[in-house]
Design a protein around this motif. Sequence first.
Motif, PDB file in Angstrom:
ATOM      1  N   THR A   1     -94.082 -60.828   3.098  1.00 44.81           N
ATOM      2  CA  THR A   1     -93.478 -60.802   4.395  1.00 44.81           C
ATOM      3  C   THR A   1     -91.634 -61.673   4.288  1.00 44.81           C
ATOM      4  N   ASP A   2     -91.644 -62.463   3.014  1.00 49.20           N
ATOM      5  CA  ASP A   2     -90.227 -62.281   3.049  1.00 49.20           C
ATOM      6  C   ASP A   2     -89.330 -61.126   2.831  1.00 49.20           C
ATOM      7  N   ARG A   3     -89.834 -60.832   2.062  1.00 43.83           N
ATOM      8  CA  ARG A   3     -89.612 -59.634   1.785  1.00 43.83           C
ATOM      9  C   ARG A   3     -88.687 -58.640   2.395  1.00 43.83           C
TER      10      ARG A   3
ATOM     11  N   ALA B   1     -89.111 -59.633   5.475  1.00 47.40           N
ATOM     12  CA  ALA B   1     -87.853 -60.419   6.511  1.00 47.40           C
ATOM     13  C   ALA B   1     -86.182 -60.054   6.126  1.00 47.40           C
ATOM     14  N   ARG B   2     -86.060 -59.850   4.381  1.00 51.67           N
ATOM     15  CA  ARG B   2     -84.590 -59.733   3.919  1.00 51.67           C
ATOM     16  C   ARG B   2     -84.225 -58.578   3.891  1.00 51.67           C
ATOM     17  N   HIS B   3     -85.234 -57.649   4.258  1.00 55.02           N
ATOM     18  CA  HIS B   3     -84.875 -56.100   3.898  1.00 55.02           C
ATOM     19  C   HIS B   3     -84.647 -55.362   4.918  1.00 55.02           C
TER      20      HIS B   3
ATOM     21  N   THR C   1     -87.824 -51.862   1.873  1.00 53.53           N
ATOM     22  CA  THR C   1     -86.727 -51.789   1.804  1.00 53.53           C
ATOM     23  C   THR C   1     -85.869 -51.632   2.473  1.00 53.53           C
TER      24      THR C   1
ATOM     25  N   GLU D   1     -92.055 -64.493  11.438  1.00 51.15           N
ATOM     26  CA  GLU D   1     -91.800 -62.417  10.748  1.00 51.15           C
ATOM     27  C   GLU D   1     -92.279 -61.569  10.557  1.00 51.15           C
TER      28      GLU D   1
ATOM     29  N   TYR E   1     -91.710 -57.910  11.772  1.00 47.39           N
ATOM     30  CA  TYR E   1     -91.587 -56.581  10.921  1.00 47.39           C
ATOM     31  C   TYR E   1     -92.644 -55.387  12.056  1.00 47.39           C
TER      32      TYR E   1
END
Length: 227
Positions: free
Chosen positions: A162-164, A166-168, A172, A200, A204
Motif C-alpha cells: 500500500t505504501d509503495r 501510494a507513493r508511485h 511503478t 490509500e 489505488y
Amino acid sequence: MLTLIHFTFCPFCQRVRLALGYKNLVFTETAARFYGPEHFRSISGFERLPVIVYPDGSRQGESLEIIAELDRRFPVTPPLHQGAIAVADLEAVLAWRARISGMLFRLIAPTLPQYPGLGDDPRAMTFYRERMEGWLGDTMEGLQARRHQWYASMEADLNGITDRVARHGFYTPVFSVADTLIAGDLTGLRLLEGITLQPELNAYFARVEAAAGISLLPEPLKQGQNL
C-alpha cells in the motif's frame, strides 16, 4: 476478435481483464461455470481458466503468460512488461505475492461467492467448497470466522505494498503487469465483512480500474454468455 473464457470471481482471470482493458483491446467475455476440470476442458480445451482465444483461433492459458503474449501480439498498445516495469521490480512483486498466497486465499475464499455465477449456483458452490476447503484445510464458515486472524497475519505485507502504490501511483510510476496482479488478486479483500482497508489502497484500486476501464467488483456481465 479476442475472446476471454473466464470466471467472474477469479483473481487470475481479473488480471487478464485488466490487461485487455488497459491495452484497449476489443474482446468478448464468456463467463464459465465452476463445475470442474472436465467442464472447463469442454468449453476451453484447458483444465484451468482463464483461457484466451486469439483471432487466429489459437488458445492460451495461464494469466501471466497471456499478458506477456498480449504485449508480443499487440506491440502498438501500451506495454505491460518491457518499458513499464524492470525485471527486478517484477520479480519483487511476484515474491511478495507468493509470500502472502496462503493467507490471501484464506481471506478471500469466503468472499468470492458474492460474484454472480458462483454463490447463486448450487452445483458451482459444491465444487468450489470442496476444492477450497480441501486446499485451505478449513470450512468456509471457519475461514470467515477467523478472517481477522488471517488479515493480521498479512497486514504488514499489505501495508508495504500500500505504501509503495501510494507513493508511485501504481507499483511503478506507470501501469504495468504488476498492477494487474496486485489489484486482481487483492480485490476480494474489498468484500471482507468488518475489515476496513486503508484509504490509500482503495484509492489505488480506483486508479487501476480507471486506467483499465474495468470494474473488478461483482456485477452482472454486460456481454457474453454463461456456459
